[in-house]
Design an enzyme around this catalytic site. Structure first.
Site, short mmCIF file in Angstrom:
data_model
loop_
_atom_site.label_atom_id
_atom_site.label_comp_id
_atom_site.label_asym_id
_atom_site.label_seq_id
_atom_site.Cartn_x
_atom_site.Cartn_y
_atom_site.Cartn_z
CG ASN A 1 -45.38 3.92 58.25
OD1 ASN A 1 -45.37 4.51 57.17
ND2 ASN A 1 -46.17 4.28 59.25
CD GLU B 1 -47.87 7.96 58.81
OE1 GLU B 1 -47.16 7.05 59.26
OE2 GLU B 1 -48.79 8.46 59.46
CG HIS C 1 -44.46 13.45 63.46
ND1 HIS C 1 -44.61 12.92 64.72
CD2 HIS C 1 -45.28 14.53 63.40
CE1 HIS C 1 -45.46 13.66 65.41
NE2 HIS C 1 -45.88 14.64 64.63
CG ASP D 1 -41.39 14.49 66.37
OD1 ASP D 1 -40.93 13.38 66.06
OD2 ASP D 1 -42.45 14.62 67.02
CG LEU E 1 -44.76 4.46 70.24
CD1 LEU E 1 -46.00 3.86 70.90
CD2 LEU E 1 -45.05 5.88 69.78
CG ASN F 1 -39.61 9.49 63.54
OD1 ASN F 1 -40.08 8.37 63.75
ND2 ASN F 1 -40.18 10.59 64.02
C1 GRF Z 1 -47.58 6.12 62.16
O1 GRF Z 1 -48.63 7.01 62.10
C2 GRF Z 1 -46.28 6.87 62.28
O2 GRF Z 1 -46.29 8.09 61.62
C3 GRF Z 1 -46.18 7.11 63.75
O3 GRF Z 1 -46.70 5.93 64.33
C4 GRF Z 1 -47.60 5.29 63.43
C5 GRF Z 1 -47.13 3.89 63.24
O4 GRF Z 1 -47.98 3.14 62.46
N1 GRF Z 1 -44.83 7.47 64.11
P1 GRF Z 1 -47.54 1.70 61.95
O5 GRF Z 1 -47.08 0.90 63.17
O6 GRF Z 1 -46.44 1.86 60.96
O7 GRF Z 1 -48.76 1.09 61.35
#
Ligand code: GRF
Length: 211
Positions: free
Chosen positions: A14, A179, A109, A150, A90, A107
């Site tokens: 992301n 995403e 999700h 969330d 996290l 954020n």
């Molecule tokens: C994604 O699925 C996001 O929605 C969640 O954690 C994951 C992170 O993936 N919160 P990345 O590190 O961006 O590949």
């Protein structure tokens, strides 16, 4: 141009979607820093490859909560954050930071909030629960961060189908594609002041109507 600070804990796909958006001009903003809660996160390498400054603010490095929170606040100040993006981050953000950056922290999700979200719903667990429940659709949500898990106002959502023979990993990949579409879009809307928040409702202005 708004300064974007991205917080990560893992692979950073992301984060990569925002790096790419800033580079190809679909996001009118610049990433001034990437902060990781883990020194092992591959997202740190992605940031370095893009020439972006990084900081690791982990429990290992700062075992005392107050020290870790102070380090985070210092880093956000140093990077002159206008917008904070939690992209697979996290850790829990301290209340002071949430209050100081109200409606400026987003954020991503990997489910359609308010389903399959909240405490314990992270990573592959989300997709396992969706399959266990027998839901026919899942998807991704970008939302503002408030004091709950969330629970903040929803900015963008998009669904994907759940297939009969899905594995959690296959569903995760299908959701990830969405995403990578939603997160850069939400960041661009914020960068161009195209988002108005009215209680729980988020009203999106058409591009170019901002400011
Ligand atoms: C994604 O699925 C996001 O929605 C969640 O954690 C994951 C992170 O993936 N919160 P990345 O590190 O961006 O590949």
């Amino acid at each position: 141009m708004k300064n974007i600070v991205v917080l990560i804990s893992g692979g950073g796909t992301n984060l990569q979607s925002i790096i790419d958006g800033c580079k190809n001009g679909t996001i009118h903003g610049r990433i001034t820093g990437v902060i990781s809660s883990s020194r092992h996160a591959y997202g740190l390498t992605r940031a370095k490859n893009a020439g972006i400054e990084t900081k690791v603010i982990s429990k290992y490095k700062y075992p005392i909560d107050a020290d870790r929170e102070a380090a985070l606040l210092d880093a956000l100040n140093e990077f002159q954050a206008d917008i904070i993006v939690l992209a697979g981050y996290l850790s829990i953000l301290p209340k002071e930071i949430i209050a100081a950056y109200r409606n400026r922290i987003v954020n991503i999700h990997p489910s359609l909030i308010p389903s399959f979200c909240g405490d314990g719903f992270y990573g592959l667990h989300v997709h396992e629960k969706v399959l266990e429940y027998g839901a026919k659709v899942s998807g991704a949500t970008v939302h503002f961060v408030d004091e709950g898990t969330d629970t903040g106002p929803i900015i963008l959502q998009k669904s994907v189908p759940v297939m009969d023979d899905d594995t959690p990993e296959a569903l995760q990949q299908r959701v990830l594609v969405v995403e990578h579409e939603l997160l850069p879009r939400a960041v661009e809307l914020l960068c161009t002041d195209c988002i108005k928040v009215d209680g729980r409702k988020v009203i999106l202005k058409e591009e170019g109507e901002g400011k």
